[in-house]
Motif scaffolding. Structure first.
Motif, PDB file in Angstrom:
ATOM      1  N   SER A 369      73.535 -21.328 -18.761  1.00 16.44           N
ATOM      2  CA  SER A 369      72.453 -21.198 -19.737  1.00 16.44           C
ATOM      3  C   SER A 369      71.421 -20.181 -19.264  1.00 16.44           C
ATOM      4  O   SER A 369      70.912 -19.379 -20.059  1.00 16.44           O
ATOM      5  N   ALA A 370      71.118 -20.215 -17.973  1.00 15.85           N
ATOM      6  CA  ALA A 370      70.131 -19.276 -17.431  1.00 15.85           C
ATOM      7  C   ALA A 370      70.606 -17.833 -17.576  1.00 15.85           C
ATOM      8  O   ALA A 370      69.831 -16.937 -17.915  1.00 15.85           O
ATOM      9  N   VAL A 371      71.885 -17.628 -17.321  1.00 11.76           N
ATOM     10  CA  VAL A 371      72.430 -16.267 -17.435  1.00 11.76           C
ATOM     11  C   VAL A 371      72.447 -15.830 -18.902  1.00 11.76           C
ATOM     12  O   VAL A 371      72.078 -14.692 -19.231  1.00 11.76           O
ATOM     13  N   LEU A 372      72.834 -16.725 -19.790  1.00 10.45           N
ATOM     14  CA  LEU A 372      72.804 -16.395 -21.214  1.00 10.45           C
ATOM     15  C   LEU A 372      71.378 -16.065 -21.648  1.00 10.45           C
ATOM     16  O   LEU A 372      71.142 -15.108 -22.398  1.00 10.45           O
ATOM     17  N   PHE A 373      70.430 -16.820 -21.145  1.00 11.45           N
ATOM     18  CA  PHE A 373      69.024 -16.587 -21.494  1.00 11.45           C
ATOM     19  C   PHE A 373      68.573 -15.210 -20.983  1.00 11.45           C
ATOM     20  O   PHE A 373      67.913 -14.449 -21.694  1.00 11.45           O
ATOM     21  N   ALA A 374      68.950 -14.894 -19.748  1.00  8.58           N
ATOM     22  CA  ALA A 374      68.570 -13.595 -19.175  1.00  8.58           C
ATOM     23  C   ALA A 374      69.178 -12.451 -19.982  1.00  8.58           C
ATOM     24  O   ALA A 374      68.551 -11.401 -20.160  1.00  8.58           O
ATOM     25  N   THR A 376      69.925 -12.467 -23.148  1.00  7.70           N
ATOM     26  CA  THR A 376      69.450 -12.413 -24.536  1.00  7.70           C
ATOM     27  C   THR A 376      67.931 -12.223 -24.584  1.00  7.70           C
ATOM     28  O   THR A 376      67.436 -11.222 -25.099  1.00  7.70           O
ATOM     29  N   GLU A 377      67.208 -13.134 -23.964  1.00  5.57           N
ATOM     30  CA  GLU A 377      65.740 -13.051 -23.986  1.00  5.57           C
ATOM     31  C   GLU A 377      65.195 -12.168 -22.866  1.00  5.57           C
ATOM     32  O   GLU A 377      64.037 -11.754 -22.908  1.00  5.57           O
ATOM     33  N   GLY A 378      65.979 -11.932 -21.835  1.00  5.95           N
ATOM     34  CA  GLY A 378      65.606 -10.969 -20.808  1.00  5.95           C
ATOM     35  C   GLY A 378      64.981 -11.546 -19.553  1.00  5.95           C
ATOM     36  O   GLY A 378      64.907 -10.857 -18.541  1.00  5.95           O
ATOM     37  N   ILE A 379      64.541 -12.780 -19.587  1.00  8.88           N
ATOM     38  CA  ILE A 379      63.809 -13.330 -18.444  1.00  8.88           C
ATOM     39  C   ILE A 379      64.773 -14.060 -17.510  1.00  8.88           C
ATOM     40  O   ILE A 379      65.565 -14.903 -17.954  1.00  8.88           O
ATOM     41  N   ILE A 380      64.681 -13.735 -16.232  1.00  7.99           N
ATOM     42  CA  ILE A 380      65.450 -14.465 -15.210  1.00  7.99           C
ATOM     43  C   ILE A 380      64.601 -15.654 -14.789  1.00  7.99           C
ATOM     44  O   ILE A 380      63.551 -15.496 -14.169  1.00  7.99           O
ATOM     45  N   ILE A 381      65.056 -16.826 -15.150  1.00 10.74           N
ATOM     46  CA  ILE A 381      64.224 -18.028 -14.994  1.00 10.74           C
ATOM     47  C   ILE A 381      64.469 -18.721 -13.659  1.00 10.74           C
ATOM     48  O   ILE A 381      65.493 -18.508 -13.018  1.00 10.74           O
ATOM     49  N   ALA A 382      63.515 -19.562 -13.291  1.00 13.61           N
ATOM     50  CA  ALA A 382      63.629 -20.332 -12.054  1.00 13.61           C
ATOM     51  C   ALA A 382      64.759 -21.359 -12.174  1.00 13.61           C
ATOM     52  O   ALA A 382      65.097 -21.796 -13.279  1.00 13.61           O
ATOM     53  N   MET A 418      62.056 -14.974  -7.237  1.00 16.67           N
ATOM     54  CA  MET A 418      61.983 -15.290  -5.810  1.00 16.67           C
ATOM     55  C   MET A 418      63.062 -16.286  -5.399  1.00 16.67           C
ATOM     56  O   MET A 418      63.086 -16.744  -4.257  1.00 16.67           O
ATOM     57  N   ASP A 419      63.896 -16.656  -6.335  1.00 17.85           N
ATOM     58  CA  ASP A 419      64.867 -17.740  -6.085  1.00 17.85           C
ATOM     59  C   ASP A 419      66.255 -17.344  -6.602  1.00 17.85           C
ATOM     60  O   ASP A 419      66.856 -18.064  -7.395  1.00 17.85           O
ATOM     61  N   LEU A 420      66.728 -16.209  -6.158  1.00 20.96           N
ATOM     62  CA  LEU A 420      67.973 -15.684  -6.708  1.00 20.96           C
ATOM     63  C   LEU A 420      69.221 -16.198  -5.993  1.00 20.96           C
ATOM     64  O   LEU A 420      70.336 -15.918  -6.424  1.00 20.96           O
ATOM     65  N   THR A 421      69.027 -16.940  -4.939  1.00 22.92           N
ATOM     66  CA  THR A 421      70.177 -17.429  -4.182  1.00 22.92           C
ATOM     67  C   THR A 421      71.131 -18.238  -5.055  1.00 22.92           C
ATOM     68  O   THR A 421      72.348 -18.101  -4.961  1.00 22.92           O
ATOM     69  N   GLY A 422      70.562 -19.067  -5.908  1.00 23.79           N
ATOM     70  CA  GLY A 422      71.389 -19.897  -6.781  1.00 23.79           C
ATOM     71  C   GLY A 422      72.222 -19.059  -7.733  1.00 23.79           C
ATOM     72  O   GLY A 422      73.396 -19.367  -7.996  1.00 23.79           O
ATOM     73  N   TYR A 423      71.605 -18.006  -8.261  1.00 18.17           N
ATOM     74  CA  TYR A 423      72.362 -17.102  -9.141  1.00 18.17           C
ATOM     75  C   TYR A 423      73.524 -16.475  -8.377  1.00 18.17           C
ATOM     76  O   TYR A 423      74.632 -16.348  -8.901  1.00 18.17           O
ATOM     77  N   GLN A 424      73.231 -16.062  -7.132  1.00 15.38           N
ATOM     78  CA  GLN A 424      74.294 -15.453  -6.324  1.00 15.38           C
ATOM     79  C   GLN A 424      75.439 -16.442  -6.119  1.00 15.38           C
ATOM     80  O   GLN A 424      76.610 -16.095  -6.253  1.00 15.38           O
ATOM     81  N   LYS A 425      75.089 -17.676  -5.819  1.00 18.45           N
ATOM     82  CA  LYS A 425      76.119 -18.686  -5.610  1.00 18.45           C
ATOM     83  C   LYS A 425      76.915 -18.918  -6.892  1.00 18.45           C
ATOM     84  O   LYS A 425      78.126 -19.138  -6.859  1.00 18.45           O
TER      85      LYS A 425
ATOM     86  N   ARG B  13      65.665 -30.444  -4.400  1.00 16.59           N
ATOM     87  CA  ARG B  13      64.633 -30.487  -5.446  1.00 16.59           C
ATOM     88  C   ARG B  13      63.244 -30.549  -4.843  1.00 16.59           C
ATOM     89  O   ARG B  13      62.277 -30.146  -5.473  1.00 16.59           O
ATOM     90  N   ARG B  14      63.135 -31.095  -3.666  1.00 16.87           N
ATOM     91  CA  ARG B  14      61.800 -31.249  -3.091  1.00 16.87           C
ATOM     92  C   ARG B  14      61.319 -29.935  -2.484  1.00 16.87           C
ATOM     93  O   ARG B  14      60.182 -29.544  -2.687  1.00 16.87           O
ATOM     94  N   LEU B  15      62.193 -29.268  -1.765  1.00 21.68           N
ATOM     95  CA  LEU B  15      61.769 -28.038  -1.094  1.00 21.68           C
ATOM     96  C   LEU B  15      61.924 -26.805  -1.980  1.00 21.68           C
ATOM     97  O   LEU B  15      61.216 -25.822  -1.801  1.00 21.68           O
ATOM     98  N   GLY B  16      62.894 -26.843  -2.877  1.00 25.17           N
ATOM     99  CA  GLY B  16      63.070 -25.707  -3.777  1.00 25.17           C
ATOM    100  C   GLY B  16      63.983 -24.621  -3.247  1.00 25.17           C
ATOM    101  O   GLY B  16      63.829 -23.455  -3.609  1.00 25.17           O
ATOM    102  N   HIS B  17      64.925 -24.981  -2.418  1.00 25.65           N
ATOM    103  CA  HIS B  17      65.930 -24.018  -1.991  1.00 25.65           C
ATOM    104  C   HIS B  17      67.152 -24.768  -1.455  1.00 25.65           C
ATOM    105  O   HIS B  17      67.143 -26.000  -1.369  1.00 25.65           O
ATOM    106  N   TYR B  18      68.176 -24.007  -1.104  1.00 23.11           N
ATOM    107  CA  TYR B  18      69.405 -24.638  -0.627  1.00 23.11           C
ATOM    108  C   TYR B  18      69.258 -25.050   0.839  1.00 23.11           C
ATOM    109  O   TYR B  18      68.590 -24.383   1.626  1.00 23.11           O
ATOM    110  N   LEU B  19      69.905 -26.131   1.162  1.00 16.43           N
ATOM    111  CA  LEU B  19      70.007 -26.547   2.565  1.00 16.43           C
ATOM    112  C   LEU B  19      71.267 -27.387   2.716  1.00 16.43           C
ATOM    113  O   LEU B  19      71.975 -27.651   1.747  1.00 16.43           O
TER     114      LEU B  19
END
Lengths: 462, 95
Positions: A369-374, A376-382, A418-425, B13-19
């Motif tokens: 959903s986040a990727v679809l949103f990015a 279409t709407e353009g924003i990379i969300i948390a 600031m939280d792109l690790t999840g997207y990478q994964k 969820r508490r820290l906001g990153h992977y661990l």
């Protein structure tokens, strides 16, 4: 078609909404370590009394000081977007709106309360604020707020996060805050931990201990502590998002809202958008109000077993508590109390009353959903925000199936830059929606099963 | 201590990153994070894992109900005062 509704500064809400005034079942005061209710004065060592008064207030509307509004004008009123590009891809008759809180200087909804808390502290004569942070979303918001008001800011950042998220530390320092890895040698609590475990990665619990100690032991008495979620006054400050949204929806020509969605962690961003609509629901409006959380590690939705054990253990028998799985569990002497892991008691109570219907969504659907949103709407969300987007998409698809022109609004609580690790994964296909085999799950649960499950008293209106 | 699951990752969820699970099982000194059951219940046989690696008292400690935030803060205030050598009880109205 208008896709972005703005408000002028003179249209900004001038009062916060306090749901505590309208809850059908009033919140019970929490109990302190001695089993007696926590009084407002007991919190005075860490909070200024003007904020403590808000914490316990039952006033429905609380004026926002002009000086606080002046601070908020840097990014507020925030725009309400019509997600027409997403709607088009979904081919839905639903009209989807999102409140864009990613445009604040810190990139999330957190500054809404950070600037208010900093202002009230300054009014009280406080010179320095201390807090804890994990990845740094709250720490950076408070650092920003303190910089506006000329307050010193000390942020105890959990060591493992400090090492993994250096950029947020730099943000804090850019705003003039002193960001320290926790445990640190600057507090007795930190020193004691380091003496026992020199290589500890730290924890939020330790960081909170250090921040509270910094406030309590300041010999000049000029330091206080600040918290970014859960507490009532934090939720109160966030309601400006919902109140602005109602004005903007009206300008969009919407007469009725069908679905309100927010991701639920500590509850403040969800509550900020939702509580003004909860008031409408209490007054008879038909609205589906949905706090969304990860299927893994749920707090509000049906999940484990675990909490039913709290009772059995009798470790903290006087504390408000609840059961995650089935019935809610108020100990007899504390009917009405709840127990959610790190969740705002106000949000918890709306769930118990049935005013809100929590939902859990798997992480892969969230990232899809986040990727679809990015795209279409353009924003990379948390990552957290992706839960709200996923639920909005679910609701839009449901509207299509039902052939209904529903109005859906969700809180875009922050950007994910600031939280792109999840997207990478996600792109590397390293994310999995775990599914423990049923027999393993049952065996695991059996290892913990135990106690009776009391039920919770509620009005039953919803 | 069983380290079988140590390298498994999760978004905290508490820290906001992977661990990793290694952090979760020892987040609170030698004790696991309070949310270890919530976060891992559908990924590994966490009930069995806890029973085999922690005492009943330790399990009860993490499975027990957490205090309300305000109560936690009051407790932390008192602890901080004790560490600083202030042994007076916390009384309403006294800062």
């Amino acid at each position: 078609m208008t896709v972005r509704m703005l408000l002028n500064e003179d249209e900004i809400p001038r009062q916060w909404y306090n749901l505590a005034a309208d809850l059908p079942t009033p919140l019970q005061p929490p109990l302190g370590p001695d089993g007696n209710p926590v009084t407002p004065e007991m919190l005075a060592p860490v909070f200024p009394m003007n904020l403590v008064e808000q914490e316990v207030s039952r006033e429905r509307w609380i004026d926002i000081p002009e000086e606080v509004l002046d601070l908020l004008y840097r990014w507020r009123p925030s725009p309400l977007h019509r997600a027409k590009y997403l709607e088009a891809v979904l081919d839905t008759p639903a009209r989807i709106y999102y409140k864009n809180e990613s445009l604040s200087p810190a990139g999330s909804h957190k500054p809404n309360t950070a600037v208010a808390q900093a202002w009230y502290n300054k009014q009280f004569g406080v010179k320095k604020l201390a807090t804890e942070t994990g990845a740094g979303q709250w720490g950076s918001a408070l650092a920003f707020a303190c910089s506006l008001l000329g307050l010193e800011c000390k942020v105890f950042m959990v060591r493992i996060s400090f090492d993994q998220k250096p950029f947020r530390k730099i943000m804090m320092e850019t705003w003039g805050a002193n960001c320290i890895a926790s445990p640190s040698d600057q507090t007795q609590a930190g020193r004691e931990i380091l003496a026992k475990h020199p290589h500890t990665p730290g924890s939020l619990g330790i960081a909170i201990s250090e921040a509270v100690e910094a406030a309590v032991t300041d010999p000049a008495g000029e330091t206080r502590y600040s918290l970014g979620s859960v507490l009532n006054h934090v939720v109160l400050h966030q309601t400006i998002t919902g109140l602005e949204s109602k004005k903007q929806l009206e300008k969009f020509g919407e007469k009725k809202v069908d679905v309100v969605i927010g991701c639920a962690g500590g509850g403040s961003n969800f509550a900020g958008l939702a509580f003004p609509f909860v008031l409408d629901k209490i007054n008879g409006a038909e609205i589906d109000i949905i706090p969304v959380e990860p299927f893994s590690c749920p707090t509000l939705t049906a999940a484990p077993f675990v909490y039913d054990h709290g009772d059995t253990a009798k470790m903290t028998p006087l504390l408000p508590m609840f059961s995650l799985g089935h019935d809610f569990i108020p100990p007899p002497i504390h009917a009405g109390g709840l127990r959610y892991h790190g969740m705002s008691p106000l949000v918890s109570q709306t769930v118990v009353e049935g005013l809100c219907a929590p939902r859990a969504i798997h992480q892969i659907e969230c990232y899809e959903s986040a990727v679809l949103f990015a795209r279409t709407e353009g924003i990379i969300i948390a990552p957290e925000t992706s839960h709200a987007v996923a639920a909005a998409i679910q609701e839009a698809k449901k509207a299509k199936e039902e052939g209904k022109e529903k109005v859906i609004i969700f809180n875009l609580s922050g950007h994910g830059l600031m939280d792109l690790t999840g997207y990478q994964k996600y792109f590397d296909e390293e994310l999995f929606d775990y599914a423990l085999p049923e027999e393993d799950l049952q065996r695991s649960l059996k290892a913990l099963e135990g106690l009776p499950k009391p039920s919770l008293a509620k009005t039953g209106r919803w | 201590m069983d380290t079988t699951h140590d390298s498994r990752e999760i978004y905290c969820r508490r820290l906001g990153h992977y661990l990793t699970f290694e952090y979760c099982r020892a987040e609170s000194g030698p004790r696991p994070c309070r949310k270890i059951l919530d976060c891992w219940y559908d990924k590994i046989p966490i009930g069995e894992y806890l029973r085999e690696n922690y005492s009943p008292g330790e399990i009860a400690g993490i499975a027990g109900p957490p205090p309300a935030k305000a109560a936690t803060l009051v407790d932390l205030i008192e602890r901080a005062r004790r560490r600083a050598g202030d042994s007076r009880p916390l009384e309403p109205g006294r800062e």
